[in-house]
Write a protein that holds these residues in place. Structure first.
Motif, PDB file in Angstrom:
ATOM      1  N   LYS A 156       0.807  -1.208   0.117  1.00 56.13           N
ATOM      2  CA  LYS A 156      -0.109  -0.016  -0.069  1.00 56.13           C
ATOM      3  C   LYS A 156       0.804   1.241   0.199  1.00 56.13           C
ATOM      4  O   LYS A 156       0.388   2.381  -0.134  1.00 56.13           O
ATOM      5  N   ALA A 157       2.220   0.933  -0.090  1.00 50.69           N
ATOM      6  CA  ALA A 157       3.078   2.298   0.208  1.00 50.69           C
ATOM      7  C   ALA A 157       3.216   2.800  -1.157  1.00 50.69           C
ATOM      8  O   ALA A 157       3.905   3.974  -1.421  1.00 50.69           O
ATOM      9  N   LEU A 158       2.834   1.866  -2.170  1.00 48.77           N
ATOM     10  CA  LEU A 158       3.138   2.274  -3.526  1.00 48.77           C
ATOM     11  C   LEU A 158       2.059   2.884  -4.281  1.00 48.77           C
ATOM     12  O   LEU A 158       0.906   2.041  -4.304  1.00 48.77           O
ATOM     13  N   LYS A 159       1.976   3.976  -5.023  1.00 46.85           N
ATOM     14  CA  LYS A 159       0.697   4.467  -5.837  1.00 46.85           C
ATOM     15  C   LYS A 159       1.364   4.507  -7.110  1.00 46.85           C
ATOM     16  O   LYS A 159       2.198   5.218  -7.511  1.00 46.85           O
ATOM     17  N   ILE A 160       0.435   3.816  -8.145  1.00 47.46           N
ATOM     18  CA  ILE A 160       1.019   3.619  -9.341  1.00 47.46           C
ATOM     19  C   ILE A 160      -0.025   4.006 -10.509  1.00 47.46           C
ATOM     20  O   ILE A 160      -1.411   3.795 -10.053  1.00 47.46           O
ATOM     21  N   ASP A 188      13.570   2.271   0.119  1.00 49.57           N
ATOM     22  CA  ASP A 188      13.635   2.135  -1.139  1.00 49.57           C
ATOM     23  C   ASP A 188      12.864   0.835  -1.833  1.00 49.57           C
ATOM     24  O   ASP A 188      12.781  -0.105  -0.949  1.00 49.57           O
ATOM     25  N   LYS A 189      12.074   0.947  -3.226  1.00 54.49           N
ATOM     26  CA  LYS A 189      11.522  -0.070  -3.664  1.00 54.49           C
ATOM     27  C   LYS A 189      11.791  -0.487  -4.910  1.00 54.49           C
ATOM     28  O   LYS A 189      12.216   0.448  -5.680  1.00 54.49           O
ATOM     29  N   GLU A 190      11.942  -1.784  -5.367  1.00 51.61           N
ATOM     30  CA  GLU A 190      12.150  -2.130  -6.606  1.00 51.61           C
ATOM     31  C   GLU A 190      10.851  -2.332  -7.395  1.00 51.61           C
ATOM     32  O   GLU A 190       9.854  -2.848  -6.830  1.00 51.61           O
ATOM     33  N   VAL A 191      10.782  -1.759  -8.493  1.00 48.41           N
ATOM     34  CA  VAL A 191       9.618  -2.021  -9.498  1.00 48.41           C
ATOM     35  C   VAL A 191      10.136  -2.338 -11.026  1.00 48.41           C
ATOM     36  O   VAL A 191      10.923  -1.902 -11.319  1.00 48.41           O
ATOM     37  N   SER A 192       9.195  -3.177 -11.596  1.00 50.55           N
ATOM     38  CA  SER A 192       9.573  -3.525 -12.897  1.00 50.55           C
ATOM     39  C   SER A 192       8.342  -3.461 -13.846  1.00 50.55           C
ATOM     40  O   SER A 192       7.096  -3.709 -13.560  1.00 50.55           O
ATOM     41  N   LEU A 193       8.487  -2.757 -14.923  1.00 48.54           N
ATOM     42  CA  LEU A 193       7.558  -2.778 -15.884  1.00 48.54           C
ATOM     43  C   LEU A 193       7.798  -3.662 -17.026  1.00 48.54           C
ATOM     44  O   LEU A 193       8.513  -3.753 -17.552  1.00 48.54           O
ATOM     45  N   LYS A 216      12.891   5.986  -1.385  1.00 48.22           N
ATOM     46  CA  LYS A 216      11.794   6.371  -0.326  1.00 48.22           C
ATOM     47  C   LYS A 216      11.072   7.706  -0.449  1.00 48.22           C
ATOM     48  O   LYS A 216      12.022   8.832  -0.660  1.00 48.22           O
ATOM     49  N   ALA A 217      10.097   8.083  -0.193  1.00 49.23           N
ATOM     50  CA  ALA A 217       9.358   9.619  -0.548  1.00 49.23           C
ATOM     51  C   ALA A 217       9.474  10.235  -1.737  1.00 49.23           C
ATOM     52  O   ALA A 217       9.356  11.477  -1.837  1.00 49.23           O
ATOM     53  N   GLN A 218       9.967   9.437  -2.760  1.00 53.72           N
ATOM     54  CA  GLN A 218       9.961   9.757  -4.254  1.00 53.72           C
ATOM     55  C   GLN A 218       9.258   9.241  -5.146  1.00 53.72           C
ATOM     56  O   GLN A 218       8.644   8.158  -4.898  1.00 53.72           O
TER      57      GLN A 218
END
Length: 259
Positions: A156-160, A188-193, A216-218
């Motif tokens: 829930k910390a990620l808004k996409i 920090d969070k890892e994300v893949s598209l 984080k926070a970016q």
């Protein structure tokens, strides 16, 4: 089909008080909205249901089938009460049909965007009595439980957000899919598209992948650009995962036709 003076219906083959034959007649009479207590349906002082009730104690008989008898009698009761026919149960209170349909409509991949839908389906399920809940297939209840588990595990910390400005692509295009990811957590969070191309028979053709570490926070924008063929029928699908290794979905599948 002939009604005997013993108050059962003879199907023309064996002279037996057959519950199956009786029940089929009852369902037909019920769908025709017949009043079985009208004098024209009473023979030798017996109604059309006396025959089947006479064999109730004979539970060992091969001609006795309780569920079929219940369907037949229910059809007659529905007609007598002015309700829908036996094959139209939309008038049943606390019906499981809307719940079954709602659970079936839940997507395979559950993300935070599906929260309202999952909550609405859960509310429908919770409104059922224990008996109605028990009547649902285990696989149906398992799908709802899995949707709730997936929702609880969503980061829930990620808004996409989907920033793709096209609803469809043209053959020969450099198809570009873009998503914006906001990291509202304290790490920090890892994300893949992942952008994938499929042909008209849903056969996988090729893919491109964009990976980023979101501080984080970016926030950051991930783009996936894939060259489309000049001819043929194709479909483009895009996924946002935590990584190619885990493949845990963070956003709903993006599906776009190629024309």
């Amino acid at each position: 089909m002939h009604k005997r003076m013993e108050a059962f219906f003879w199907g023309g083959k064996e002279y037996i008080n057959n519950a199956w034959t009786n029940a089929q007649v009852y369902m037909t009479l019920g769908m025709a909205k017949v009043n079985i207590f009208d004098k024209k349906y009473i023979k030798c002082g017996k109604t059309v249901i006396d025959g089947v009730l006479d064999v109730v104690p004979e539970v060992t008989s091969s001609w006795y089938e309780p569920t079929q008898i219940c369907r037949g009698i229910d059809s007659l009761i529905r007609a007598y009460e002015g309700r829908n026919s036996i094959f139209d149960c939309t008038d049943v209170k606390e019906s499981t049909i809307p719940v079954n349909d709602a659970i079936s409509a839940l997507p395979v991949i559950i993300t935070s965007d599906n929260k309202d839908q999952v909550d609405a389906v859960q509310a429908l399920y919770d409104s059922l009595s224990d008996a109605k809940k028990a009547s649902l297939k285990e696989s149906t209840k398992a799908k709802l439980a899995a949707a709730q588990d997936a929702l609880n595990n969503v980061d829930k910390a990620l808004k996409i957000s989907n920033l793709t400005d096209k609803k469809e692509f043209k053959l020969g295009d450099n198809a570009k899919v873009s998503v914006k990811v906001e990291n509202n957590s304290d790490k920090d969070k890892e994300v893949s598209l992942i952008v994938e191309l499929y042909d008209g028979s849903n056969k996988f053709i090729k893919y491109v992948c964009s990976n980023k570490t979101i501080k984080k926070a970016q926030s950051a924008i991930l783009d996936g650009i894939i060259k489309l063929p000049e001819q043929g029928t194709y479909n483009l699908k895009a996924f946002v995962w935590d990584s190619l290794e885990n493949m845990s979905p963070l956003f709903n599948e993006i599906d776009m036709p190629v024309k």
